[in-house]
Design a protein around this motif. Structure first.
Motif, PDB file in Angstrom:
ATOM      1  N   THR A 130       0.832  -1.201   0.050  1.00  0.00           N
ATOM      2  CA  THR A 130       0.028   0.155  -0.059  1.00  0.00           C
ATOM      3  C   THR A 130       0.935   1.380  -0.004  1.00  0.00           C
ATOM      4  OG1 THR A 130      -1.433  -1.272   1.452  1.00  0.00           O
ATOM      5  CG2 THR A 130      -1.772   0.994   1.200  1.00  0.00           C
ATOM      6  N   ARG A 131       1.794   1.322   0.846  1.00  0.00           N
ATOM      7  CA  ARG A 131       2.880   2.273   0.809  1.00  0.00           C
ATOM      8  C   ARG A 131       3.530   2.567  -0.529  1.00  0.00           C
ATOM      9  NH1 ARG A 131       8.597   1.953   3.953  1.00  0.00           N
ATOM     10  NH2 ARG A 131       9.488   4.069   3.078  1.00  0.00           N
TER      11      ARG A 131
ATOM     12  N   TYR B  90       0.897   4.102  -2.948  1.00  0.00           N
ATOM     13  CA  TYR B  90       0.804   5.457  -2.548  1.00  0.00           C
ATOM     14  C   TYR B  90       2.040   6.341  -3.085  1.00  0.00           C
ATOM     15  CZ  TYR B  90      -0.194   9.136   0.827  1.00  0.00           C
ATOM     16  OH  TYR B  90      -0.691  10.536   1.318  1.00  0.00           O
TER      17      TYR B  90
ATOM     18  N   GLY C 280      -0.475   9.548  -3.167  1.00  0.00           N
ATOM     19  CA  GLY C 280      -1.609   9.713  -2.735  1.00  0.00           C
ATOM     20  C   GLY C 280      -2.576  10.746  -3.544  1.00  0.00           C
TER      21      GLY C 280
ATOM     22  N   TYR D 113      -6.568   8.318  -5.868  1.00  0.00           N
ATOM     23  CA  TYR D 113      -6.890   7.857  -4.328  1.00  0.00           C
ATOM     24  C   TYR D 113      -7.024   6.254  -4.409  1.00  0.00           C
ATOM     25  CZ  TYR D 113     -10.122   7.463  -0.160  1.00  0.00           C
ATOM     26  OH  TYR D 113     -10.642   7.280   0.887  1.00  0.00           O
TER      27      TYR D 113
ATOM     28  N   GLY E 239      -2.994   5.684   4.781  1.00  0.00           N
ATOM     29  CA  GLY E 239      -1.976   6.655   4.462  1.00  0.00           C
ATOM     30  C   GLY E 239      -0.596   6.656   5.480  1.00  0.00           C
TER      31      GLY E 239
END
Lengths: 474, 404
Positions: B281-282, B285, B292, B295, B314
């Motif tokens: 996820t990081r 992002y 980010g 979205y 986040g």
């Protein structure tokens, strides 16, 4: 707890995904290693064309000077290691603690890697057969009146590394001096040496973007092999078999190195016992250049008894004992599995672990959570016995009696063969053999390397191809 | 057609205004949510076990029970009387035994899950997938998932609920959904055969279809995808493959290029799969989604449950992903792997136990193939959540993750 980051384009990157390394004696966590994903690897590999251009812009002379400087830094300096710093002695201690390899081996092997870096011109002369290295600055040039032109086959060398012995790092380290960036996946328990080498190269002003230290899982390793046009892959046959037909991947699997005693020498095997002991047991028997089989024209039983007696003296000693001769297993279950496999195969009639009988104690030795495998000398009554051509991560050797004239048909592919013979006809047959990567004729240990001759693949021919070239003025 | 005409359930859960009321304390929200859930349990059990409306499968099962479901089951905890749900019951027919009598005569979908080897598991659906995704739609920020914009479904096709669900989501939000052909069962077979190169080629084939859609001038702003396909799309964009596609269609590459997901015009990504680790996820992002600016909301779901939404992700909380089931239509519990009747403590690891409670489908206490950590309720979702979802460690060695 030391937190070892990955190095992405030379920059430390601390991941949210980490593996924990434990001390092989205490089981205490000693380090966390940041893991990167396959997609991060591919993203970084996509930058390697730029990294290579940056590296290639450094003149060869200057580049060699920086690599030699890096050797000094590697062997002497205190370097950053994640959120702490590490002296050379700290490094040796950590390396030993997570791999189980005694400090005395670690120090010896690290010195080897330092030697290769510090004598890079000699190493490259061996790899290029004495080519004027400045030819790589322009890509072409003249030597002895002949035009030479080489082009790189890849923008980066991928390396999937093992944890068993730090000596292997001497194989990939010349890539930087050959102007090819590195994309390194360290062995799970051995991040220490590649990390320290890359940090030393960085400190010696090698462009950071060429230095990629990317701890990852099996899928990530496959991404490195997919993304780099040239790679080195270390591992057992399960790991390496899928890449057998891939010319981009140079495989460093089991060595199946051997000593052959010819018809003219096998009766006098006692003269060569020291050499045999060294070939089997040097470096704890963990290298692919350690002999895993001895073929002898005669006196196999006597040889097995004599060698078994010598190797039975080897004891399990702690990692920090300067007399240590065998490595501990960081994961004690592995020792049990290996020993169990040997016992299973000994059930096939025709083989005996002579060394175990002489020693009078089992092969697996345990103290606390540590396990060692003590030497095995397995006398096989035929080359067909399932234990005749096996290689394990400890001093293991099979002894096979085989008529000299049949030996070459029996030995199979071998990384190193030391043939103790003075017979010119046998010598010629060996020279003609396609099965042997490195050939020693006479009483030379299998573990003795000459740095000016690559013994397993040639990194230069892996990373460069020659082409015909001509130019004319406009 | 209104929600009630579509038999959505027993109450209207679409606007849980109390969850957003700052005057209501978390404690009272938790209490309220539990009361609502228990009431929903009673209504669901009453529906599925009533001779008039009940489900043939459950009515048959009830004959062997030593308890009376409609009387003895009063709360989520009482569902233990049913034991655990065995997904083997979903393999093979007649599938009609799963259609509640109360819904007979309506059009019924059948969706499949798994199916790489042997008989696939089947689940019947009338409207549940629409309801689940309409509820989820309320959690999507309009700024990133603009109403009326078109979607790309970059995920599995075939007899799967997900494909239709995403299309419905797009339509519900006033747009249309473009999709690709992708057979995940073939990918799993290739991996089992160790045909890794072929599996990669198949992935490229999937991405190539997506690039053709993105290059087609359809003004696509929203997307569903899986972590692996998101990474593969990003890799393709970075190497200029969308620009190549534009050129091959005779279209001009816009100024500034098309070498990122943002540059390709995507503003919002709805994504799913257990491969969603905090690190991935990081990475998404920071390295794929312009820190980010595009979205992304991870979700956790399957054909049996519907889908659970995550707290906003986040850097503020280390990219931790915590899912909350769409209570009361489904509930997740994190339980001791050796004793499903015991919930683990908050923060502790356990197996995910899933319960689905809709008028169409009743699944009491199904041990998912996943494990995770039990999380505290929070304002928006005042019930237990689960974080760090990953394949249950006892099963991990035998599970092949293809494109999910």
């Amino acid at each position: 707890m030391i937190r070892i980051p990955s190095l992405r384009l030379g920059k430390p990157y601390e991941s949210l995904s980490k593996t924990t390394l434990v001390h092989h004696v205490t089981g205490e966590p000693v380090a966390e290693v940041s893991q990167v994903t396959g997609s991060q690897i591919m993203r970084d590999i996509s930058q390697m064309a730029n990294a290579r251009r940056e590296l290639a812009a450094i003149p060869m002379k200057e580049l060699l000077a920086r690599v030699k400087e890096a050797a000094k830094i590697f062997l002497e300096d205190t370097l950053d290691c994640g959120d702490s710093s590490q002296s050379f002695d700290d490094y040796i201690r950590m390396l030993s603690s997570t791999t189980g390899s005694p400090m005395v081996f670690c120090r010896r092997n690290a010195a080897k890697v330092g030697y290769v870096m510090g004598n890079m011109d000699e190493i490259l002369a061996g790899l290029t057969r004495g080519m004027d290295l400045s030819i790589l600055d322009k890509g072409h040039g003249k030597q002895d009146g002949r035009t030479l032109c080489f082009y790189p086959t890849t923008d980066a060398l991928g390396a999937i590394l093992p944890s068993n012995s730090p000596g292997v790092h001497s194989l990939w380290v010349p890539a930087i001096a050959l102007k090819i960036p590195l994309v390194i996946k360290p062995g799970r328990e051995e991040p220490w040496t590649p990390f320290r080498l890359l940090m030393a190269l960085k400190k010696a002003k090698i462009p950071a973007s060429a230095l990629n230290f990317l701890p990852t899982d099996h899928a990530g390793a496959a991404d490195i092999l997919r993304g780099c046009q040239r790679s080195l892959l270390f591992g057992d046959s399960t790991t390496t078999d899928p890449y057998k037909a891939d010319h981009r991947v140079e495989i460093h699997g089991p060595g199946y190195s051997k000593v052959l005693l010819g018809a003219d020498t096998s009766a006098h095997f006692e003269r060569y016992l020291d050499l045999l002991v060294e070939s089997v047991a040097a470096n704890g028997g963990r290298s692919c250049i350690n002999a895993s089989a001895i073929y002898t024209h005669s006196h196999a039983r006597e040889l097995a008894e004599a060698l078994g007696s010598r190797l039975a003296r080897i004891q399990a000693r702690a990692w920090d004992n300067t007399e240590a001769e065998v490595s501990a297993f960081a994961n004690p279950d592995v020792a049990d599995r290996i020993s169990g496999m040997i016992d299973g195969l000994l059930a096939t009639p025709g083989a005996e672990d002579v060394c175990q009988r002489i020693r009078g104690t089992p092969r697996v030795h345990k103290e606390g959570r540590c396990a060692w495998l003590l030497p095995s000398v397995v006398l096989c009554d035929s080359p067909e016995h399932p234990l005749a051509n096996k290689e394990f991560l400890f001093p293991y050797v099979s002894i096979i009696q085989c008529p000299q004239e049949e030996m070459l048909a029996r030995i199979g592919p071998s990384l190193v063969v030391s043939a103790i013979t003075g017979d010119p006809e046998f010598t010629q047959q060996l020279l003609d053999s396609k099965l042997v990567e490195r050939l020693n004729i006479g009483p030379i240990s299998t573990v003795k390397l000459s740095w000016d001759q690559p013994h397993e693949g040639n990194l230069f021919s892996h990373l460069y191809r020659q082409r015909a070239f001509a130019e004319a003025s406009l | 057609m209104s929600k009630y005409e579509r038999n959505i359930g027993f109450n209207d859960y679409f606007s849980p205004a109390q969850w957003f009321d700052p005057k209501v304390t978390l404690e009272s929200k938790v209490k309220l949510a539990k009361e609502q859930l228990d009431q929903h349990v009673r209504e669901t059990v009453a529906w599925h076990f009533s001779p008039d409306t009940g489900t043939p499968f459950w009515l048959e099962k009830a004959k062997s029970y030593k308890f009376n479901p409609t009387k003895d089951v009063q709360s989520l905890e009482d569902l233990h009387l049913f034991g655990t749900f065995e997904d083997e019951w979903l393999r093979g027919g007649p599938v009609e035994r799963w259609v509640p009598r109360g819904l007979e005569g309506n059009p019924v979908y059948v969706f499949e899950t798994g199916g790489t080897t042997g008989l696939p598991k089947s689940r019947i659906v009338l409207d549940d997938y629409r309801i689940d995704y309409e509820m989820m739609s309320e959690t999507l920020p309009d700024q990133h998932f603009p109403k009326g914009s078109n979607w790309l479904m970059l995920g599995p096709s075939g007899p799967r609920r997900l494909r239709l669900a995403i299309e419905h989501l797009a339509q519900h939000r006033g747009g249309m959904c473009f999709s690709i052909d992708l057979d995940p069962r073939w990918v799993v077979k290739l991996i089992k055969m160790r045909q890794i190169e072929m599996a990669n080629l198949y992935k490229e084939h999937a991405i190539d279809q997506a690039l053709a859609i993105l290059a087609g001038g359809h003004d696509i702003k929203c997307m569903f995808t899986t972590p692996k396909l998101l990474a593969a799309l990003d890799e393709a964009l970075r190497s200029g493959k969308l620009e190549d596609k534009f050129r091959s269609f005779g279209r001009k590459v816009p100024v500034g290029g098309l070498r990122s997901i943002k540059a390709a015009g995507i503003t919002g990504i709805f994504s799913g799969g257990t491969e969603f680790t905090p690190q991935f996820t990081r990475e998404a992002y920071e390295e794929m989604l312009d820190s980010g600016e595009v979205y992304m909301t991870p979700t956790y779901g399957n054909t049996l449950m519907g889908l659970a939404c995550s707290r906003p992700i986040g850097p503020h909380d280390g990219f931790k992903i915590t899912y909350y089931a769409p209570q009361p239509r489904a509930a997740t519990e994190v339980v001791e792997p050796k004793d499903y009747s015991k919930k683990v403590e908050y923060g502790q690891t356990g197996r995910v136990l899933l319960t689905t409670l809709t008028r169409e489908f009743f699944v009491p206490r199904f041990p998912e193939r996943d494990e995770g950590e039990r999380e505290l309720p929070y304002e928006r979702y005042p019930w237990d959540g689960v974080s760090g979802v990953r394949t249950f460690s006892e099963l991990a060695a035998t599970t092949i993750v293809g494109v999910y």
